[in-house]
Design an enzyme around this catalytic site. Structure first.
Site, short mmCIF file in Angstrom:
data_model
loop_
_atom_site.label_atom_id
_atom_site.label_comp_id
_atom_site.label_asym_id
_atom_site.label_seq_id
_atom_site.Cartn_x
_atom_site.Cartn_y
_atom_site.Cartn_z
N GLU A 42 -80.24 -29.61 -84.35
CA GLU A 42 -78.92 -28.99 -84.24
C GLU A 42 -78.88 -28.00 -83.07
O GLU A 42 -79.85 -27.28 -82.84
CB GLU A 42 -78.54 -28.26 -85.54
CG GLU A 42 -78.51 -29.14 -86.77
CD GLU A 42 -77.45 -30.24 -86.72
OE1 GLU A 42 -76.64 -30.25 -85.78
OE2 GLU A 42 -77.46 -31.11 -87.61
N GLY A 43 -77.75 -27.97 -82.39
CA GLY A 43 -77.64 -27.15 -81.18
C GLY A 43 -77.21 -25.72 -81.44
O GLY A 43 -76.94 -25.31 -82.57
N ARG A 103 -68.40 -31.66 -71.39
CA ARG A 103 -69.68 -31.99 -72.05
C ARG A 103 -70.08 -33.38 -71.59
O ARG A 103 -69.29 -34.34 -71.68
CB ARG A 103 -69.46 -31.93 -73.56
CG ARG A 103 -70.68 -32.18 -74.41
CD ARG A 103 -71.62 -30.99 -74.43
NE ARG A 103 -72.53 -31.08 -75.57
CZ ARG A 103 -73.61 -31.85 -75.59
NH1 ARG A 103 -73.94 -32.58 -74.53
NH2 ARG A 103 -74.37 -31.89 -76.68
N THR A 113 -69.10 -28.56 -80.49
CA THR A 113 -69.10 -27.21 -81.08
C THR A 113 -69.09 -26.15 -79.97
O THR A 113 -68.65 -25.02 -80.19
CB THR A 113 -70.32 -26.98 -82.01
OG1 THR A 113 -71.50 -27.27 -81.27
CG2 THR A 113 -70.26 -27.86 -83.23
O1 GFB Z 1 -74.05 -26.01 -78.33
P1 GFB Z 1 -74.13 -27.46 -78.48
O2 GFB Z 1 -74.97 -27.92 -79.55
O3 GFB Z 1 -72.71 -28.11 -78.60
O4 GFB Z 1 -74.58 -28.03 -77.08
P2 GFB Z 1 -72.28 -29.62 -78.89
C1 GFB Z 1 -75.87 -28.26 -76.83
C2 GFB Z 1 -76.38 -27.44 -75.63
O5 GFB Z 1 -75.97 -28.09 -74.43
C3 GFB Z 1 -75.90 -26.00 -75.51
C4 GFB Z 1 -75.83 -27.13 -73.41
O6 GFB Z 1 -76.63 -25.10 -76.26
C5 GFB Z 1 -76.12 -25.77 -74.04
O7 GFB Z 1 -77.47 -25.44 -73.80
N1 GFB Z 1 -74.45 -27.17 -72.91
C6 GFB Z 1 -73.44 -27.97 -73.32
C7 GFB Z 1 -73.99 -26.40 -71.92
N2 GFB Z 1 -72.33 -27.73 -72.59
C8 GFB Z 1 -72.64 -26.76 -71.71
C9 GFB Z 1 -71.92 -26.05 -70.70
O8 GFB Z 1 -70.75 -26.28 -70.45
N3 GFB Z 1 -72.59 -25.07 -70.04
C10 GFB Z 1 -73.89 -24.76 -70.29
N4 GFB Z 1 -74.45 -23.77 -69.59
N5 GFB Z 1 -74.60 -25.42 -71.22
C11 GFB Z 1 -74.01 -31.14 -80.21
C12 GFB Z 1 -75.52 -31.25 -80.14
O9 GFB Z 1 -73.59 -30.50 -79.01
O10 GFB Z 1 -73.42 -32.40 -80.28
C13 GFB Z 1 -76.07 -32.14 -81.21
O11 GFB Z 1 -76.11 -30.00 -80.32
C14 GFB Z 1 -75.37 -33.48 -81.19
O12 GFB Z 1 -77.45 -32.34 -80.99
C15 GFB Z 1 -73.88 -33.25 -81.30
O13 GFB Z 1 -75.69 -34.15 -79.98
C16 GFB Z 1 -73.12 -34.54 -81.26
O14 GFB Z 1 -71.59 -29.65 -80.18
O15 GFB Z 1 -71.52 -30.03 -77.68
#
Ligand code: GFB
Length: 397
Positions: free
Chosen positions: A47-48, A258, A357
Site C-alpha cells: 500500500e502506498g 499518475r 489516493t
Molecule cells: O500515494 P500513492 O499510493 O497513490 O502513490 P495512488 C504511490 C507513490 O507514487 C507516491 C508516487 O507515494 C509517490 O511516491 N507518486 C505518484 C508521485 N504520483 C506522484 C506525483 O505526482 N508526484 C510525486 N512526487 N510522486 C496506489 C498505489 O497509488 O494505486 C497502490 O499505492 C496501487 O500500490 C494503487 O498501485 C492502484 O493511489 O496513486
C-alpha cells in the site's frame, strides 16, 4: 489544593503507586506519561503513501473518540515510514512522521507519539510488544447476503521479519484474527487482554472508518498539517515560478498525472500522453487568463518531456518541481510527493487521476482551502470510452 487533588487522582489512576504531578514521576521512577497504554499498527507493505495517510486517520479517530469518552490512558504510536514500494530513493531508512507532518498539529487532534519518542522516554534500547493481532479479511464479506461487523480469533500464528525496519522490537504473543468492521470494534479485541499495555495490529488497512466524511473526519484531516519546511519549499516555488503569493492562486492550473502502474494496467481509466495534453488544453481554453500549467507526476522524464512539448506548442508555460539533491536527501520521495501536492492544492483549477489516493489527498487539501468544488473534482478521462465524473467528497465544518 489543586495540586493535592491532582496527586490523588493520579495516585488512583496507577493503583498503588504514588505519583507527583510536579516532577511528573511515580515512586517507581516511571514518568507519568509512560503509564499510557500504546496501540501500534502496520499496513500491508504494497500500500502506498496516501492510502496509509487514510489508515492513520481511522486509528487517530478511534483514539480521539475514546479520549472523548474518558478512555484517556491510550496513545497511538505513529508507524515509521519504511520500505514503501514506490519510494525508490530511500526505502531502507525508516522515517519518522515529523519529516512529513506537523506533529504538534497531529497531537492537537489525537494522542499520538512517534516511535523514537518511546525509546527516548523509556531510555530503553529494546521494545517488547505484548501482543500482535494479525488481521485478515473474511473470505466472503457478505455472508448470508449481509455485511455484518464481526471478528473471530483463528489462533496462534507467527510473524516473521522486522517491525518498521527496527531490529530491536519483538513481540510476546501473535494471534491471527478474521476481522470485518470499523476501527472502534478493535477495542473488543483489546479487551480480550486487559492487562496488556502494548498492542499491535498488522494489516491496519482492514478496519474501516467509523464515520467517513463526518465533521470528526474533517477535523482529523485538517490536523494533518504538513511539515513547515516542506510548506515553505512549496510556497517559495509557487512564488518564484507560478507568480502567486496568496493562499489560493489565480495564476495557474495544476494536474496530477499518475503514470507508472496506472499507465500500464489502467488503460480504461487514464489517457495517452497526447490525450492528456488535449484535455489540459481544453480546460485552459475555458480559463483564458491562465497560461501556466503545473504538472505533478510519477511519469518518466521522457514522458514528461513529450507532454511538455505538446503543451508549449499550444503556447502554454509548463512547470514541474525538480527537487535538489539535498531535498531528496532530507525528505526523500515522500517529501517531494508532499511538495507536489501542496503546489497542486493551491492552483486556480485542478485536474486529477481517476481513483488515485494521491489525487484524493489533493482534493481534500483544496476543500480545506475553500476552493469551489467545480475547480477541484475534475479528472483526466481515457482517450475513448466512458468517463465517470469523480465523486465529490466535500468538507463538513
Ligand atoms: O500515494 P500513492 O499510493 O497513490 O502513490 P495512488 C504511490 C507513490 O507514487 C507516491 C508516487 O507515494 C509517490 O511516491 N507518486 C505518484 C508521485 N504520483 C506522484 C506525483 O505526482 N508526484 C510525486 N512526487 N510522486 C496506489 C498505489 O497509488 O494505486 C497502490 O499505492 C496501487 O500500490 C494503487 O498501485 C492502484 O493511489 O496513486
Amino acid at each position: 489544593l489543586s495540586i493535592l487533588i491532582a496527586n490523588i487522582i493520579i495516585t488512583a489512576a496507577v493503583d498503588t503507586e504514588y505519583c507527583d504531578i510536579n516532577t511528573k514521576t511515580c515512586d517507581s521512577g516511571i514518568e507519568i506519561n509512560n503509564e499510557k497504554k500504546q496501540i501500534f499498527y502496520y499496513v500491508n507493505p504494497p500500500e502506498g503513501f496516501n492510502l496509509r495517510r487514510d489508515v492513520y486517520m481511522r486509528f487517530a479517530i478511534m483514539l480521539h473518540e475514546a479520549q472523548k469518552q474518558g478512555k484517556d490512558n491510550w496513545e497511538l504510536v505513529l508507524p515509521p515510514w519504511h520500505n514503501l514500494f514506490h519510494w525508490k530513493s530511500d526505502r531502507r531508512v525508516p522515517k519518522p512522521w515529523g519529516k512529513f507532518f506537523d506533529i504538534n498539529s497531529l497531537k492537537s487532534f489525537a494522542p499520538v507519539v512517534e516511535m523514537h519518542e518511546i525509546f527516548t522516554k523509556t531510555k530503553k534500547k529494546t521494545l517488547e510488544l505484548d501482543i500482535l493481532y494479525i488481521l485478515e479479511n473474511y473470505e466472503d464479506a457478505f455472508e448470508n447476503g449481509v455485511f455484518e461487523e464481526k471478528w473471530k480469533v483463528i489462533g496462534d500464528c507467527s510473524h516473521s521479519g522486522q517491525f518498521w525496519g527496527y531490529n530491536n522490537v519483538t513481540v510476546k504473543e501473535v494471534l491471527c484474527v478474521k476481522f470485518q468492521g470499523k476501527n472502534s470494534k478493535l477495542w473488543e479485541l483489546i479487551a480480550l487482554h486487559p492487562q496488556y499495555k502494548k498492542i499491535m495490529f498488522a494489516h491496519g488497512e482492514i478496519p474501516l472508518h467509523d464515520s467517513y466524511g463526518s465533521k470528526t473526519y474533517w477535523d482529523c484531516r485538517k490536523s494533518m498539517k504538513f511539515n513547515k519546511k516542506l510548506v515553505k519549499i512549496a510556497k517559495n516555488y509557487i512564488s518564484q515560478h507560478l507568480d502567486c503569493k496568496t493562499k489560493r492562486c489565480e495564476t495557474y492550473l495544476s494536474v496530477h498525472w499518475r503514470r507508472q502502474d496506472f499507465a500500464r494496467s489502467r488503460g480504461n481509466d487514464v489517457p495517452s500522453i497526447s490525450g492528456t495534453a488535449k484535455q489540459i488544453c481544453d480546460a485552459l481554453k475555458k480559463l483564458p487568463k491562465i497560461k501556466k500549467v503545473f504538472i505533478a507526476t510519477d511519469a518518466s522524464m521522457s514522458e514528461l518531456n513529450k507532454l511538455e512539448k505538446e503543451l508549449t506548442d499550444h503556447g502554454y508555460e509548463v512547470h514541474f518541481f525538480l527537487p535538489s539533491a539535498s531535498i531528496i536527501d532530507e525528505y526523500g520521495d515522500g517529501g517531494v510527493a508532499i511538495i507536489d501536492q501542496i503546489i497542486c492544492s493551491k492552483a486556480a483549477h485542478f485536474i486529477g487521476t481517476h481513483e488515485s489516493t494521491f489525487t484524493y489527498r489533493i482534493q481534500e487539501e483544496r476543500e480545506i482551502l475553500g476552493f469551489d468544488s467545480s475547480t477541484t473534482f475534475n479528472r483526466l478521462c481515457p482517450d475513448t470510452g466512458k468517463c465517470e465524473r469523480p465523486s465529490k467528497w466535500t468538507i463538513v465544518n
